[in-house]
Design a protein around this motif. Structure first.
Motif, short mmCIF file in Angstrom:
data_model
loop_
_atom_site.label_atom_id
_atom_site.label_comp_id
_atom_site.label_asym_id
_atom_site.label_seq_id
_atom_site.Cartn_x
_atom_site.Cartn_y
_atom_site.Cartn_z
N ALA A 99 4.96 63.94 0.71
CA ALA A 99 5.69 65.10 1.24
C ALA A 99 5.70 65.15 2.76
CB ALA A 99 5.09 66.39 0.67
N THR A 100 4.78 64.44 3.42
CA THR A 100 4.77 64.43 4.89
C THR A 100 5.90 63.58 5.45
OG1 THR A 100 3.35 62.48 5.15
CG2 THR A 100 2.24 64.63 4.90
N GLY A 101 6.49 62.72 4.61
CA GLY A 101 7.53 61.81 5.08
C GLY A 101 6.96 60.60 5.82
N SER A 102 5.65 60.50 5.85
CA SER A 102 4.99 59.37 6.52
C SER A 102 4.98 58.16 5.61
CB SER A 102 3.54 59.74 6.85
OG SER A 102 3.47 60.92 7.61
N PRO A 103 5.06 56.95 6.17
CA PRO A 103 4.92 55.75 5.34
C PRO A 103 3.51 55.70 4.74
CG PRO A 103 5.51 55.16 7.61
CD PRO A 103 5.29 56.63 7.58
N LEU A 104 3.42 55.25 3.50
CA LEU A 104 2.14 55.13 2.82
C LEU A 104 1.76 53.66 2.69
CD1 LEU A 104 2.63 57.67 -0.13
CD2 LEU A 104 1.85 58.11 2.22
N ALA A 105 0.47 53.39 2.89
CA ALA A 105 -0.05 52.02 2.75
C ALA A 105 -1.25 52.06 1.81
CB ALA A 105 -0.45 51.47 4.11
N LEU A 106 -1.18 51.28 0.75
CA LEU A 106 -2.29 51.18 -0.19
C LEU A 106 -3.28 50.14 0.33
CD1 LEU A 106 -3.35 52.07 -3.01
CD2 LEU A 106 -2.21 50.03 -3.92
N VAL A 107 -4.57 50.50 0.34
CA VAL A 107 -5.62 49.62 0.83
C VAL A 107 -6.66 49.45 -0.27
CG1 VAL A 107 -7.38 49.32 2.61
CG2 VAL A 107 -5.26 50.51 3.17
N SER A 108 -7.01 48.20 -0.58
CA SER A 108 -8.01 48.01 -1.63
C SER A 108 -8.65 46.63 -1.56
CB SER A 108 -7.38 48.18 -3.01
OG SER A 108 -8.35 48.10 -4.02
N ASN A 109 -9.95 46.62 -1.84
CA ASN A 109 -10.64 45.37 -2.12
C ASN A 109 -10.44 45.13 -3.62
OD1 ASN A 109 -11.53 45.41 0.50
ND2 ASN A 109 -13.64 45.93 0.01
N VAL A 110 -9.52 44.26 -3.95
CA VAL A 110 -9.17 44.03 -5.35
C VAL A 110 -8.73 42.58 -5.52
CG1 VAL A 110 -6.75 44.78 -5.09
CG2 VAL A 110 -7.84 44.96 -7.32
N ASP A 111 -9.04 42.01 -6.68
CA ASP A 111 -8.58 40.65 -6.94
C ASP A 111 -7.23 40.68 -7.64
OD1 ASP A 111 -9.09 41.00 -9.76
OD2 ASP A 111 -11.20 40.61 -9.34
N CYS A 112 -6.60 39.52 -7.71
CA CYS A 112 -5.27 39.42 -8.30
C CYS A 112 -5.26 39.92 -9.74
CB CYS A 112 -4.77 37.98 -8.21
SG CYS A 112 -3.09 37.76 -8.79
N TYR A 113 -6.21 39.46 -10.56
CA TYR A 113 -6.26 39.91 -11.95
C TYR A 113 -6.39 41.43 -12.01
CZ TYR A 113 -7.42 40.62 -16.78
OH TYR A 113 -7.39 41.06 -18.08
N GLY A 114 -7.30 41.96 -11.19
CA GLY A 114 -7.55 43.39 -11.20
C GLY A 114 -6.34 44.21 -10.83
N PHE A 115 -5.50 43.71 -9.93
CA PHE A 115 -4.30 44.47 -9.54
C PHE A 115 -3.16 44.24 -10.52
CE2 PHE A 115 -0.40 45.28 -7.12
CZ PHE A 115 -0.65 46.60 -6.76
N GLU A 116 -2.89 42.99 -10.84
CA GLU A 116 -1.74 42.67 -11.69
C GLU A 116 -1.85 43.26 -13.09
OE1 GLU A 116 1.06 41.37 -10.62
OE2 GLU A 116 0.23 41.16 -8.61
N ASN A 117 -3.06 43.53 -13.56
CA ASN A 117 -3.24 44.04 -14.92
C ASN A 117 -3.50 45.54 -14.99
OD1 ASN A 117 -3.19 41.64 -16.89
ND2 ASN A 117 -4.31 40.91 -15.10
N LEU A 118 -3.34 46.23 -13.87
CA LEU A 118 -3.50 47.69 -13.91
C LEU A 118 -2.34 48.30 -14.70
CD1 LEU A 118 -4.46 48.46 -10.21
CD2 LEU A 118 -5.94 48.59 -12.23
N PRO A 119 -2.63 49.24 -15.59
CA PRO A 119 -1.55 49.85 -16.37
C PRO A 119 -0.59 50.68 -15.51
CG PRO A 119 -3.69 50.85 -16.92
CD PRO A 119 -3.95 49.70 -16.00
N PHE A 120 -1.00 51.06 -14.31
CA PHE A 120 -0.17 51.88 -13.42
C PHE A 120 0.33 51.09 -12.21
CE2 PHE A 120 -4.68 52.56 -12.67
CZ PHE A 120 -4.81 52.24 -11.33
N ARG A 121 0.28 49.76 -12.30
CA ARG A 121 0.69 48.89 -11.20
C ARG A 121 2.10 49.21 -10.71
NH1 ARG A 121 3.82 44.60 -11.33
NH2 ARG A 121 3.73 43.11 -9.64
N ASP A 122 3.05 49.40 -11.62
CA ASP A 122 4.43 49.68 -11.23
C ASP A 122 4.55 51.00 -10.46
OD1 ASP A 122 5.18 47.29 -12.35
OD2 ASP A 122 5.99 48.17 -14.18
N ASP A 123 3.75 51.99 -10.84
CA ASP A 123 3.74 53.25 -10.08
C ASP A 123 3.26 53.01 -8.65
OD1 ASP A 123 4.61 54.75 -12.26
OD2 ASP A 123 2.58 55.23 -12.92
#
Length: 192
Positions: A99-123
């Motif tokens: 709602a602020t209109g600011s760009p959002l950046a996701l930051v995480s220590n995560v491996d490829c498997y851990g990110f690619e297999n998240l059920p909410f990855r597309d969100d």
């Protein structure tokens, strides 16, 4: 208020995952869960790529855990990734920040498997066009180089950035050290 970029940590800020594999590993190794989680953060393979799966494999092998038990624990960890979810607080944080209109950046220590297999990855892909994931950048929090990369990518200045995270050492300390305002998840709805 508009920011040059709002950096938001993934785990325990937006999302949760059952720690059943870590709990099982703690039980098997007769160690407290907190000790294993701290060991993860100090391991070179994790620090270089956020590779939790490789850490678990090395950790279990180093402790003499036999193959069938190692395989079972790794499968349990994979299952916990597939059961991860965005919390209600996480949804509210995304909405408030968007709602602020600011760009959002996701930051995480995560491996490829851990990110690619998240059920909410597309969100996450939809809400965060820019992502700074350790397996992609090769940089893990709390390395300040990650914040420099985000600043450069967004042509931002540190005081006009915002970092939202849950960890005093991995999130808050590096942000404050370079002059980025910081909020804990519980503060976002009140202060943003």
């Amino acid at each position: 208020m508009h920011y040059d970029v709002i950096c938001i940590d993934l785990w325990q800020t937006l999302a949760e995952s059952p720690l059943s594999a870590i709990q099982s590993m703690a039980d098997l190794c007769a160690l407290p869960v907190k000790e294993i989680l701290e060991d993860i953060k100090r391991t070179p393979i994790y620090l270089s790529r956020g590779d939790t799966r490789a850490f678990l494999e090395d950790y279990l092998t180093g402790r003499g855990i036999i193959m069938p038990k190692r395989i079972a624990l790794l499968q349990e960890w994979e299952e916990s990734v597939r059961k991860a979810y965005i919390t209600e607080q996480g949804k509210a944080i995304i909405a408030k920040c968007s709602a602020t209109g600011s760009p959002l950046a996701l930051v995480s220590n995560v491996d490829c498997y851990g990110f690619e297999n998240l059920p909410f990855r597309d969100d996450l892909l939809r809400h965060f066009p820019r992502r700074y994931l350790s397996f992609e950048t090769g940089i893990c929090k709390p390395n300040k180089r990650l914040l420099e990369l985000i600043r450069e990518d967004h042509s931002a200045i540190y005081p006009k950035m915002l970092f939202i995270g849950n960890d005093p050492l991995d999130d808050e300390a590096p942000a404050r050290e370079v002059g980025i305002p910081f909020l804990y998840p519980s503060e976002v709805l009140k202060k943003l």
